[in-house]
Design an enzyme around this catalytic site. Structure first.
Site, PDB file in Angstrom:
ATOM      1  N   LYS A  45       3.029   5.610  -7.045  1.00 11.12           N
ATOM      2  CA  LYS A  45       2.143   5.367  -5.913  1.00 11.12           C
ATOM      3  C   LYS A  45       2.348   4.003  -5.267  1.00 11.12           C
ATOM      4  O   LYS A  45       1.854   3.763  -4.160  1.00 11.12           O
ATOM      5  CB  LYS A  45       0.694   5.522  -6.364  1.00 11.12           C
ATOM      6  CG  LYS A  45       0.350   6.947  -6.705  1.00 11.12           C
ATOM      7  CD  LYS A  45       0.383   7.787  -5.457  1.00 11.12           C
ATOM      8  CE  LYS A  45      -0.207   9.141  -5.694  1.00 11.12           C
ATOM      9  NZ  LYS A  45      -0.681   9.751  -4.475  1.00 11.12           N
TER      10      LYS A  45
HETATM   11  C1  PLP Z   1      -0.672  10.480 -11.914  1.00  7.99           C
HETATM   12  C2  PLP Z   1      -0.425  11.200 -10.636  1.00  7.99           C
HETATM   13  N1  PLP Z   1       0.310  12.296 -10.650  1.00  7.99           N
HETATM   14  C3  PLP Z   1       0.537  13.017  -9.535  1.00  7.99           C
HETATM   15  C4  PLP Z   1       0.026  12.652  -8.319  1.00  7.99           C
HETATM   16  C5  PLP Z   1       0.293  13.519  -7.124  1.00  7.99           C
HETATM   17  O1  PLP Z   1       1.140  12.956  -6.171  1.00  7.99           O
HETATM   18  P1  PLP Z   1       0.842  13.163  -4.632  1.00  7.99           P
HETATM   19  O2  PLP Z   1      -0.493  12.522  -4.353  1.00  7.99           O
HETATM   20  O3  PLP Z   1       1.947  12.470  -3.920  1.00  7.99           O
HETATM   21  O4  PLP Z   1       0.791  14.614  -4.339  1.00  7.99           O
HETATM   22  C6  PLP Z   1      -0.773  11.518  -8.274  1.00  7.99           C
HETATM   23  C7  PLP Z   1      -1.416  11.121  -7.039  1.00  7.99           C
HETATM   24  O5  PLP Z   1      -2.493  10.566  -7.036  1.00  7.99           O
HETATM   25  C8  PLP Z   1      -0.996  10.765  -9.453  1.00  7.99           C
HETATM   26  O6  PLP Z   1      -1.746   9.643  -9.457  1.00  7.99           O
END
Ligand code: PLP
Length: 458
Positions: A45
């Site tokens: 992120k």
């Molecule tokens: C630990 C984790 N995995 C997966 C995701 C999913 O990614 P995206 O928000 O880009 O779909 C997030 C997003 O907040 C996350 O914090």
């Protein structure tokens, strides 16, 4: 040292890709994982935090000394807080109360103001973290709402960073890209870039049971969201960053199997990552299992296991919440390799032999069971205990044809099946024969499974 004159923000990205060595060894496809937890703040992120803020600064939406506000499950918050620390902004984060305490503490340690809101309220409820973040953004002077769900710079961050990085690292030599879908930024942006460069690549999203995303993708229907514990994946809203048109398929997983895989990634692969990564690996294996031919699958592992020491990596929490299942995801292949078995063909006989021939073989080879074939078809098993009992009770004699002593209460299992299947058959007192490439390579007994479990400290 001039080349090191840079800040922590400059070393986001360029994360390594490795191949899973063990947890997916029962599938023919190769599963590669990109270790996004190796970013300086511990998650993928950070890529979107920097891009969103730099675009906001360019547009004049974020001004010097301003306050960055976000409703975040934690990781985006860390990225935003890192950027704020380096460039001198204030931060306020709104988190749902299911988030781990580690994430909350981490954000507070950055100097951020953290507001915790209830998880089990609808997204449009004024108490939800989406609503609270929005209200704060409207009422805080000189503030900027990062809004990762609806700000398309989230998706574009991955289009400009994750996508090109993966393509350069791999030369496009993979067939399937998989990642969890939360805000949708990763799959939509990375997927869009990869599809431009690799028209045949399949983009597959991972969703969690209870989320409304996969049911909508598969059926076009909006179902009612149910609660789940996994953090990061799944939604009860449709964020603008979720672009279903980029996805070729979606795979659903549940909390329990995701958490168990997260633990196995650490104990068997040495990969210390969070629950959404476990979910993505479970999904990749499931996806691989239904493929007609082996493929190369690249999976994103989103964040560090550090954030989950109180939950997924806490045995008591796992047990208390019913996630502790010693045998889930263990395959028969795992059992055989742990026990050093399954390397030789099993000795078998044809049904043209006599009981006496079978007794000779049992003695000579020091074995207790022999599969019996009739014209190439497996008829059943001759087992020393049954032969002894039948001889003793006068039901058979040594000169009889062996087929009279055959026990047909057996089950054929494949080397790639889960241990579960063996255990349930053994409990029903069936003989379990393990098959690989149409050959029987092992006969598993109760003591084998008990040995395996004590070996693995179950
Ligand atoms: C630990 C984790 N995995 C997966 C995701 C999913 O990614 P995206 O928000 O880009 O779909 C997030 C997003 O907040 C996350 O914090």
């Amino acid at each position: 040292m001039k080349k090191f004159d840079r800040s922590v923000i400059d070393v986001i990205g360029n994360t390594p890709i490795i191949k899973l060595q063990k947890v997916a060894s029962h599938v023919e496809s190769e599963i590669y994982v990109k270790l996004e937890y190796m970013n300086p703040g511990g998650s993928i992120k950070e890529r979107i935090a920097v891009y969103i803020l730099e675009q906001a600064i360019k547009r004049g939406d974020l001004k010097p000394g301003g306050t960055i506000i976000e409703g975040t499950s934690g990781n985006t918050g860390v990225g935003l807080a890192m950027y704020a620390a380096v460039h001198g902004y204030k931060t306020i984060f709104v988190l749902p109360d299911k988030q781990s305490i580690e994430k909350i503490n981490n954000l507070r340690a950055f100097g951020a103001k953290v507001i915790v809101t209830p998880t089990n309220v609808a997204a449009d409820d004024p108490r939800s973290y989406y609503s609270v973040a929005q209200r704060l953004a409207e009422t805080t002077p000189n503030s900027f709402y990062a809004n990762q769900y609806y700000n398309l710079d989230n998706k574009m961050a991955h289009y400009h960073s994750t996508g090109p990085e993966i393509f350069e690292q791999t030369n496009g030599e993979f067939d399937v890209f998989m990642c969890g879908v939360g805000t949708g930024g990763t799959i939509s942006g990375t997927g869009m870039y990869l599809k431009e460069k690799m028209p045949n690549v399949k983009i597959v999203g991972v969703d969690i049971e209870g989320s409304i995303l996969l049911p909508f993708f598969k059926t076009g229907k909006v179902v009612e969201a149910k609660s789940y514990v996994l953090e990061g994946i799944g939604e009860d809203i449709f964020p603008d960053n979720v672009d279903f048109s980029v996805m070729d398929d979606m795979v659903e997983v549940n909390d329990k199997e995701s958490f168990i895989m997260t633990r196995q990634l650490l104990t068997r692969e040495g990969i210390y990552t969070g629950g959404s990564s476990g979910a993505a690996v479970v999904a990749a294996i499931r996806y691989a299992q239904q493929l007609k031919e082996p493929k190369k699958i690249l999976v994103i592992l989103n964040d560090s296991g550090n954030r989950y020491t109180g939950k997924i990596f806490n045995d008591e929490w796992m047990r208390n919440n019913g996630y502790w299942d010693n045998t889930l995801n263990v395959t028969i292949s795992d059992v055989l390799s742990t026990l050093g078995k399954g390397n030789d063909d099993v000795i078998s006989m044809s049904d043209e032999n006599t009981v006496s021939d079978a007794v000779k073989i049992l003695k000579q080879e020091n074995i207790s069971q022999i599969p019996i074939y009739s014209k190439g078809n497996l008829l059943g098993i001759v087992n020393e205990k049954n032969v002894l009992r039948s001889l003793f009770e006068g039901k058979i004699s040594l000169g009889d044809n062996i087929s009279i002593a055959v026990d047909r209460n057996f089950e054929l299992v494949n080397i790639n099946d889960l241990l579960d299947k063996v255990a349930s058959n053994l409990i029903q007192r069936k003989t379990v024969l393990v098959e690989k490439d149409d050959k029987i390579i092992e006969i598993l007994t109760d003591i084998d499974i008990l040995n395996f479990m004590s070996n693995r400290n179950f």
